[in-house]
Structure formats: C-alpha cells, structure tokens
Scaffold this motif. Structure first.
Motif, short mmCIF file in Angstrom:
data_model
loop_
_atom_site.label_atom_id
_atom_site.label_comp_id
_atom_site.label_asym_id
_atom_site.label_seq_id
_atom_site.Cartn_x
_atom_site.Cartn_y
_atom_site.Cartn_z
N GLY A 8 0.78 -1.23 0.00
CA GLY A 8 0.00 0.00 0.00
C GLY A 8 0.81 1.28 0.00
O GLY A 8 0.25 2.37 -0.11
N GLY A 9 2.11 1.16 0.13
CA GLY A 9 2.94 2.36 0.10
C GLY A 9 3.06 2.92 -1.31
O GLY A 9 2.59 2.33 -2.27
N GLY A 10 3.72 4.09 -1.39
CA GLY A 10 3.92 4.71 -2.69
C GLY A 10 4.11 6.20 -2.54
O GLY A 10 4.20 6.72 -1.43
N PRO A 11 4.17 6.90 -3.66
CA PRO A 11 4.30 8.36 -3.62
C PRO A 11 2.93 9.01 -3.44
O PRO A 11 1.92 8.52 -3.96
N VAL A 12 2.91 10.11 -2.73
CA VAL A 12 1.66 10.85 -2.50
C VAL A 12 2.02 12.30 -2.22
O VAL A 12 3.10 12.59 -1.69
N GLN A 13 1.14 13.20 -2.58
CA GLN A 13 1.37 14.61 -2.30
C GLN A 13 0.97 14.95 -0.87
O GLN A 13 0.08 14.30 -0.29
N ALA A 14 1.60 15.96 -0.33
CA ALA A 14 1.25 16.43 1.01
C ALA A 14 -0.24 16.74 1.07
O ALA A 14 -0.80 17.33 0.14
N LEU A 20 -2.19 1.57 4.28
CA LEU A 20 -1.25 0.45 4.31
C LEU A 20 -1.96 -0.79 4.83
O LEU A 20 -2.83 -0.70 5.70
N SER A 21 -1.56 -1.94 4.29
CA SER A 21 -2.09 -3.22 4.75
C SER A 21 -0.94 -4.13 5.16
O SER A 21 0.16 -4.05 4.59
N CYS A 22 -1.20 -4.99 6.11
CA CYS A 22 -0.22 -5.99 6.55
C CYS A 22 -0.94 -7.30 6.75
O CYS A 22 -1.82 -7.41 7.61
N VAL A 23 -0.58 -8.29 5.93
CA VAL A 23 -1.19 -9.61 6.02
C VAL A 23 -0.32 -10.51 6.89
O VAL A 23 0.89 -10.63 6.67
N PHE A 24 -0.96 -11.15 7.85
CA PHE A 24 -0.30 -12.01 8.84
C PHE A 24 -0.53 -13.47 8.48
O PHE A 24 -1.65 -13.84 8.10
N SER A 25 0.50 -14.30 8.63
CA SER A 25 0.34 -15.74 8.43
C SER A 25 1.30 -16.48 9.36
O SER A 25 2.25 -15.90 9.90
N GLY A 26 1.01 -17.77 9.57
CA GLY A 26 1.90 -18.61 10.35
C GLY A 26 1.61 -18.63 11.84
O GLY A 26 2.45 -19.11 12.61
N GLY A 27 0.46 -18.14 12.24
CA GLY A 27 0.12 -18.14 13.65
C GLY A 27 -1.34 -17.80 13.84
O GLY A 27 -2.10 -17.75 12.86
N THR A 28 -1.74 -17.59 15.07
CA THR A 28 -3.13 -17.23 15.37
C THR A 28 -3.22 -15.73 15.49
O THR A 28 -2.86 -15.13 16.51
N ALA A 92 8.94 7.72 4.94
CA ALA A 92 9.70 6.69 5.64
C ALA A 92 9.34 5.33 5.05
O ALA A 92 8.39 5.21 4.28
N VAL A 93 10.10 4.33 5.44
CA VAL A 93 9.69 2.95 5.22
C VAL A 93 8.83 2.56 6.41
O VAL A 93 9.24 2.73 7.57
N TYR A 94 7.65 2.05 6.13
CA TYR A 94 6.70 1.66 7.18
C TYR A 94 6.74 0.15 7.35
O TYR A 94 6.62 -0.60 6.37
N TYR A 95 6.87 -0.28 8.59
CA TYR A 95 6.97 -1.69 8.93
C TYR A 95 5.80 -2.12 9.82
O TYR A 95 5.38 -1.39 10.72
N CYS A 96 5.35 -3.32 9.56
CA CYS A 96 4.36 -3.96 10.41
C CYS A 96 5.11 -4.81 11.44
O CYS A 96 6.10 -5.47 11.09
N GLY A 97 4.63 -4.80 12.67
CA GLY A 97 5.26 -5.60 13.71
C GLY A 97 4.22 -6.40 14.49
O GLY A 97 3.07 -5.97 14.63
N ALA A 98 4.62 -7.56 14.99
CA ALA A 98 3.72 -8.42 15.75
C ALA A 98 4.44 -9.04 16.94
O ALA A 98 5.66 -9.20 16.93
N VAL A 119 6.82 4.86 1.88
CA VAL A 119 5.86 5.96 1.72
C VAL A 119 6.67 7.23 1.49
O VAL A 119 7.54 7.57 2.30
N THR A 120 6.39 7.91 0.38
CA THR A 120 7.10 9.14 0.05
C THR A 120 6.09 10.26 -0.15
O THR A 120 5.25 10.19 -1.05
N VAL A 121 6.17 11.27 0.70
CA VAL A 121 5.24 12.39 0.66
C VAL A 121 5.97 13.60 0.11
O VAL A 121 6.98 14.05 0.68
N SER A 122 5.47 14.14 -0.99
CA SER A 122 6.10 15.29 -1.61
C SER A 122 5.29 16.55 -1.30
O SER A 122 4.06 16.53 -1.28
#
Length: 123
Positions: A8-14, A20-28, A92-98, A119-122
């Motif tokens: 879901g990241g990308g360039p966008v104007q101010a 953003l989406s984060c898909v989780f797998s490998g657990g509950t 910034a680079v956006y990270y999902c954490g669990a 994510v790049t905001v101009s």
C-alpha cells in the motif's frame, strides 16, 4: 513461523491519503497485538501506532494522532493503517510488527517484522 507482508505504500502529495495493509500468516492472528512503525533515512525506527489483540484498544504516537487510524480485520488476518493529511515528515519505510506486550511502544519489544513498504510524501 509468523510472516508479515506489507503493501500500500507509494508516492503521495502532502495533504493526501494512503492505506497500508499488513497480512499475517503462520500463527493465530487474533492472539497478537499488532503495530506499525517507520524508519526515515538516517533515523532510527520509531513507533507509529498499535492495536490490541482484541482490537478494543488503539494507541498512537503524538506525531500521527488525529491523522492516522489503525484497525484490524481478524477474518482477513490483516492490520491496516489509514494515513490522512500526510506531511513530508511522514516519508519513511513503514513496517508492520507483531508479538509484543501491548501497549508497549518499544521497537525492541517487537518479535516479528515485515519487509516494509516505502511511503514518500512530496510537498
């Protein structure tokens, strides 16, 4: 093994919006608190927002409060970050954490990480 995949990241104007989406797998999925973090060039990774395993509690960094919204869809094993009124300093680079003791905001408490999405905001 838990895996997280962001998109879901990308360039966008101010002033614009991204989701953003984060898909989780490998657990509950609904056993884990989930969070979003970001890292700008030359800076340390920082906390952005998190949501409890139940989805009933959400937390935000002061810098994004009122502009960003974190949510989760347990049926889709997905956590979202809706970002509105974006500013150049959100670039910034956006990270999902669990797997961290919610409501901890410490990056060092996070056990699992995604690969990140830029994510790049101009202005």
């Amino acid at each position: 093994q838990v895996q997280l995949v962001e998109s879901g990241g990308g360039p966008v104007q101010a002033g614009g919006s991204l989701r953003l989406s984060c898909v989780f797998s490998g657990g509950t999925f609904n056993s884990y608190a989930m969070g979003w973090y970001r890292q700008a060039p030359g800076k340390e990774r920082e906390y952005v927002a998190s949501i409890s395993w139940s989805g009933q509690s959400t937390y935000y960094a002061d810098s994004v409060k009122g502009r960003f919204t974190i949510s989760r869809d347990d049926a889709k094993n997905t956590v979202y970050l809706q970002m509105n009124r974006l500013k150049s300093e959100d670039t910034a680079v956006y990270y999902c954490g669990a797997d961290f003791p919610s409501p901890s905001r410490r990056v060092s408490d996070v056990k699992y990480w995604g690969q990140g999405t830029q994510v790049t905001v101009s202005s």
